[in-house]
Scaffold this motif. Sequence first.
Motif, PDB file in Angstrom:
ATOM      1  N   VAL A  38       0.873  -1.176   0.000  1.00 48.25           N
ATOM      2  CA  VAL A  38       0.000   0.000   0.000  1.00 48.25           C
ATOM      3  C   VAL A  38       0.908   1.223   0.000  1.00 48.25           C
ATOM      4  O   VAL A  38       1.677   1.424   0.947  1.00 48.25           O
ATOM      5  CB  VAL A  38      -0.920   0.026   1.239  1.00 48.25           C
ATOM      6  N   PRO A  39       0.854   2.045  -1.044  1.00 50.66           N
ATOM      7  CA  PRO A  39       1.728   3.231  -1.096  1.00 50.66           C
ATOM      8  C   PRO A  39       1.542   4.111   0.136  1.00 50.66           C
ATOM      9  O   PRO A  39       0.416   4.413   0.529  1.00 50.66           O
ATOM     10  CB  PRO A  39       1.256   3.946  -2.369  1.00 50.66           C
ATOM     11  N   GLN A  40       2.644   4.501   0.744  1.00 55.57           N
ATOM     12  CA  GLN A  40       2.600   5.322   1.949  1.00 55.57           C
ATOM     13  C   GLN A  40       1.885   6.639   1.699  1.00 55.57           C
ATOM     14  O   GLN A  40       1.219   7.181   2.580  1.00 55.57           O
ATOM     15  CB  GLN A  40       4.012   5.576   2.460  1.00 55.57           C
ATOM     16  N   LYS A  41       2.020   7.166   0.469  1.00 62.01           N
ATOM     17  CA  LYS A  41       1.387   8.459   0.187  1.00 62.01           C
ATOM     18  C   LYS A  41      -0.134   8.374   0.286  1.00 62.01           C
ATOM     19  O   LYS A  41      -0.792   9.360   0.628  1.00 62.01           O
ATOM     20  CB  LYS A  41       1.798   8.975  -1.191  1.00 62.01           C
ATOM     21  N   LEU A  42      -0.704   7.189   0.003  1.00 62.59           N
ATOM     22  CA  LEU A  42      -2.152   7.027   0.155  1.00 62.59           C
ATOM     23  C   LEU A  42      -2.551   7.035   1.633  1.00 62.59           C
ATOM     24  O   LEU A  42      -3.573   7.597   2.003  1.00 62.59           O
ATOM     25  CB  LEU A  42      -2.614   5.727  -0.500  1.00 62.59           C
ATOM     26  N   VAL A  43      -1.723   6.399   2.453  1.00 62.81           N
ATOM     27  CA  VAL A  43      -1.980   6.392   3.893  1.00 62.81           C
ATOM     28  C   VAL A  43      -1.879   7.811   4.446  1.00 62.81           C
ATOM     29  O   VAL A  43      -2.752   8.279   5.195  1.00 62.81           O
ATOM     30  CB  VAL A  43      -0.987   5.466   4.617  1.00 62.81           C
ATOM     31  N   ASP A  44      -0.822   8.511   4.059  1.00 65.60           N
ATOM     32  CA  ASP A  44      -0.625   9.884   4.526  1.00 65.60           C
ATOM     33  C   ASP A  44      -1.776  10.781   4.088  1.00 65.60           C
ATOM     34  O   ASP A  44      -2.238  11.646   4.846  1.00 65.60           O
ATOM     35  CB  ASP A  44       0.692  10.437   3.990  1.00 65.60           C
ATOM     36  N   ASN A  45      -2.230  10.566   2.874  1.00 63.48           N
ATOM     37  CA  ASN A  45      -3.326  11.380   2.347  1.00 63.48           C
ATOM     38  C   ASN A  45      -4.604  11.153   3.147  1.00 63.48           C
ATOM     39  O   ASN A  45      -5.334  12.100   3.461  1.00 63.48           O
ATOM     40  CB  ASN A  45      -3.574  11.047   0.875  1.00 63.48           C
ATOM     41  N   GLU A  46      -4.869   9.903   3.498  1.00 58.44           N
ATOM     42  CA  GLU A  46      -6.079   9.581   4.269  1.00 58.44           C
ATOM     43  C   GLU A  46      -6.013  10.228   5.654  1.00 58.44           C
ATOM     44  O   GLU A  46      -7.004  10.766   6.154  1.00 58.44           O
ATOM     45  CB  GLU A  46      -6.226   8.066   4.402  1.00 58.44           C
ATOM     46  N   ILE A  47      -4.859  10.173   6.278  1.00 58.00           N
ATOM     47  CA  ILE A  47      -4.687  10.785   7.596  1.00 58.00           C
ATOM     48  C   ILE A  47      -4.854  12.294   7.500  1.00 58.00           C
ATOM     49  O   ILE A  47      -5.488  12.933   8.359  1.00 58.00           O
ATOM     50  CB  ILE A  47      -3.309  10.426   8.176  1.00 58.00           C
ATOM     51  N   THR A  48      -4.318  12.878   6.425  1.00 58.05           N
ATOM     52  CA  THR A  48      -4.469  14.323   6.211  1.00 58.05           C
ATOM     53  C   THR A  48      -5.941  14.703   6.079  1.00 58.05           C
ATOM     54  O   THR A  48      -6.389  15.710   6.642  1.00 58.05           O
ATOM     55  CB  THR A  48      -3.710  14.762   4.938  1.00 58.05           C
ATOM     56  N   TYR A  82      -3.855   4.262  14.459  1.00 60.27           N
ATOM     57  CA  TYR A  82      -4.797   3.967  13.382  1.00 60.27           C
ATOM     58  C   TYR A  82      -4.157   3.772  12.004  1.00 60.27           C
ATOM     59  O   TYR A  82      -4.855   3.438  11.056  1.00 60.27           O
ATOM     60  CB  TYR A  82      -5.854   5.078  13.292  1.00 60.27           C
ATOM     61  N   GLU A  83      -2.833   3.955  11.888  1.00 63.22           N
ATOM     62  CA  GLU A  83      -2.210   3.841  10.565  1.00 63.22           C
ATOM     63  C   GLU A  83      -2.411   2.458   9.959  1.00 63.22           C
ATOM     64  O   GLU A  83      -2.711   2.325   8.781  1.00 63.22           O
ATOM     65  CB  GLU A  83      -0.716   4.175  10.640  1.00 63.22           C
ATOM     66  N   GLU A  84      -2.265   1.415  10.760  1.00 62.56           N
ATOM     67  CA  GLU A  84      -2.413   0.065  10.229  1.00 62.56           C
ATOM     68  C   GLU A  84      -3.850  -0.203   9.795  1.00 62.56           C
ATOM     69  O   GLU A  84      -4.097  -0.850   8.763  1.00 62.56           O
ATOM     70  CB  GLU A  84      -1.987  -0.963  11.282  1.00 62.56           C
ATOM     71  N   GLN A  85      -4.803   0.301  10.561  1.00 60.57           N
ATOM     72  CA  GLN A  85      -6.221   0.140  10.196  1.00 60.57           C
ATOM     73  C   GLN A  85      -6.525   0.872   8.896  1.00 60.57           C
ATOM     74  O   GLN A  85      -7.259   0.358   8.036  1.00 60.57           O
ATOM     75  CB  GLN A  85      -7.099   0.687  11.328  1.00 60.57           C
ATOM     76  N   ILE A  86      -5.981   2.081   8.750  1.00 57.51           N
ATOM     77  CA  ILE A  86      -6.170   2.857   7.522  1.00 57.51           C
ATOM     78  C   ILE A  86      -5.535   2.129   6.338  1.00 57.51           C
ATOM     79  O   ILE A  86      -6.100   2.068   5.246  1.00 57.51           O
ATOM     80  CB  ILE A  86      -5.574   4.269   7.690  1.00 57.51           C
ATOM     81  N   ARG A  87      -4.348   1.555   6.570  1.00 63.79           N
ATOM     82  CA  ARG A  87      -3.656   0.817   5.511  1.00 63.79           C
ATOM     83  C   ARG A  87      -4.507  -0.366   5.032  1.00 63.79           C
ATOM     84  O   ARG A  87      -4.598  -0.647   3.828  1.00 63.79           O
ATOM     85  CB  ARG A  87      -2.306   0.327   6.030  1.00 63.79           C
ATOM     86  N   GLU A  88      -5.147  -1.057   5.984  1.00 58.61           N
ATOM     87  CA  GLU A  88      -6.000  -2.197   5.647  1.00 58.61           C
ATOM     88  C   GLU A  88      -7.207  -1.754   4.821  1.00 58.61           C
ATOM     89  O   GLU A  88      -7.596  -2.412   3.848  1.00 58.61           O
ATOM     90  CB  GLU A  88      -6.459  -2.890   6.935  1.00 58.61           C
TER      91      GLU A  88
END
Length: 258
Positions: A169-179, A216-222
């Motif tokens: 899962v691209p990190q930028k997608l995770v970062d974007n969701e958190i943003t 929550y990063e791992e949950q968002i990644r999932e």
Amino acid sequence: EDIQKQIDSIMSSHTYKAYEDEREIVDGDTLNIDYVGKVDGVEFEGGSTGGEGTEVTIGVTSYIDDFLEQLVGHKVGETFDINVTFPDPYENNTELSGKEATFTVTINHIIVTRTYELTDDFVEKNLKDTYGYTSVENMRETIAKDLRDSQVYTAMMETILENCPVSEVPQKLVDNEITIVMKQLKYTALQYSMEVSTLLTYYYGVDSEEAFRTNYEEQIRETISQYMVMMAIAEDANLFATEQDLADYFKNEMSVDD
């Protein structure tokens, strides 16, 4: 059983109050009562219902001392005295702090909550506009179908995700969701003149953006990995949203531009 649970849940918001006046009062009852309070034989301000009645629930409504508990065992129509002692201090009226009082109470009614009978007529009048049900049979059939569809969808999704591992899962997608989450919280906090940390604690049980990311990063990644699987399936099947699809989907919510 699942169908009946769903029906019971729907019907729980369609109730009415009735009187049940042929028995003794028990703990937990909801009552309509009147009372007149006196200290040293003199009525005091705020100590009477004025004959207008008030609704109380024994064990739930907050009254001084054991005021409501003393109603247990009495019957509707009775008028009797109960004795209580005001707390010391008594902030609502400091002049009454620590004083003993006598209340003359009249039990007007025992109030019970009843659920309407589920009939075709009730469904037509009360549930058709909200749920689209036209009869009791149609209600059961529709709920059964919805439950089955939901369970089939869940089973399908579990099978797909088990057999479609996402390598990365691209990190930028995770970062974007958190943003996105943080921007929404900051906007809400600004609207209500609150601290973002307060909202983070209320919604997520953390007090900072860093803690949110950690928890929550791992949950968002999932979640993102599931989106990626769905996108891959749609792409493989040549499924895509047209402008008309968007217009139809959003027609009752917002403009397509928005």
